[in-house]
Design a protein around this motif. Structure first.
Motif: not given
Length: 209
Positions: A131-148
Motif C-alpha cells: 500500500t502506497v501513499t504519497g510523501s507528499p508526492n512525485t513530480q514528473l517533467t518532460a520536454s522535447q523540441s522539433v526542428t525542421n
C-alpha cells in the motif's frame, strides 16, 4: 505529411523498463523494498501514468490546405485525472501540458509537468499487498523540441517520494529521483538515478511501440 512529437507518457514506460534492467542493484530489508517489489511497483506506476495520460498528444505539423489557418500557436492544457488502484485506494495525476508550434517552419516544442499523489493505493505482488501513499508526492517533467519537422532529444525526470507498507511486514519511505534522455534518431535511451534505494544506470536501444 504529419510529424508528431514523442509524447512524454513514454516516461512511464521508461521507468518500468529501467526498473527491470540489471543496472539496478541492492536487496531489500524490513524497511526497504526488495528489488522485485521495486520492479513490480515501477511497472504498476508506469501502467497507471500511461493510462491517465492517454489521449494527450504532441503538436502535429501539416502544410496541407485543410491545416490550421494560423501559422503559429501555443496551447496550454491543464488536467486532473484520478484512477482507482487494483487493491483499493487511488492515485491522482494533475498538471499541465504546453504545446507550441510553427506550421510553416515545421518547428515546435512540448513542455509537460505533473504531480502524482497516491492515497492508500494498493497493489498485490506475489500474494502480498503493498500500500502506497504519497510523501507528499512525485513530480514528473518532460520536454522535447522539433526542428525542421525532426523530433529532438527528449529529457524527462521523475522525482519525489512515497511511503509504503507491506501486508507481510515492513514499511518505509521510497524516494524516486530518475532522469532519462531519449534520442529518437538513434533510439538510444539513458536512464540514471535512484528508485526505492535501488541504483539505476542504464543505456540501451529501445524501439517505441
Amino acid at each position: 505529411m504529419q510529424r508528431k512529437l514523442l509524447f512524454p507518457t513514454a516516461l512511464a514506460a521508461v521507468l518500468a523498463l529501467a526498473a527491470c534492467d540489471r543496472g539496478i542493484t541492492n536487496a531489500g530489508t524490513a524497511n526497504q523494498l526488495s528489488r522485485s517489489d521495486a520492479v513490480a511497483l515501477a511497472g504498476d506506476f508506469g501502467d497507471q501514468d500511461g493510462a491517465m495520460l492517454d489521449g494527450f498528444g504532441g503538436p502535429a505539423f501539416s502544410a496541407s490546405p485543410d491545416g490550421p489557418s494560423f501559422a503559429t500557436s501555443t496551447v496550454t492544457t491543464t488536467f486532473t485525472r484520478t484512477r482507482t488502484c487494483p487493491q483499493g485506494g487511488d492515485v491522482k495525476l494533475e498538471g499541465s501540458l504546453v504545446r507550441s508550434w510553427d506550421r510553416a517552419a515545421q518547428t515546435g516544442s512540448i513542455q509537460f509537468t505533473a504531480t502524482r499523489t497516491e492515497e492508500a493505493c494498493a497493489f498485490n505482488h506475489n500474494g502480498a499487498t503493498i500500500t502506497v501513499t504519497g510523501s507528499p508526492n512525485t513530480q514528473l517533467t518532460a520536454s522535447q523540441s522539433v526542428t525542421n519537422g525532426t523530433p529532438g532529444i527528449r529529457t524527462a525526470t521523475k522525482k519525489g517520494s512515497f511511503t509504503w507498507t507491506k501486508s507481510t511486514g515492513g514499511s518505509g519511505t521510497c524516494t524516486v529521483d530518475v532522469t532519462h534522455t531519449w534520442d529518437p534518431a538513434t533510439h538510444t535511451l539513458h536512464v540514471s538515478g535512484t528508485l526505492c534505494r535501488q541504483t539505476i544506470d542504464v543505456t540501451r536501444t529501445w524501439t517505441q511501440s
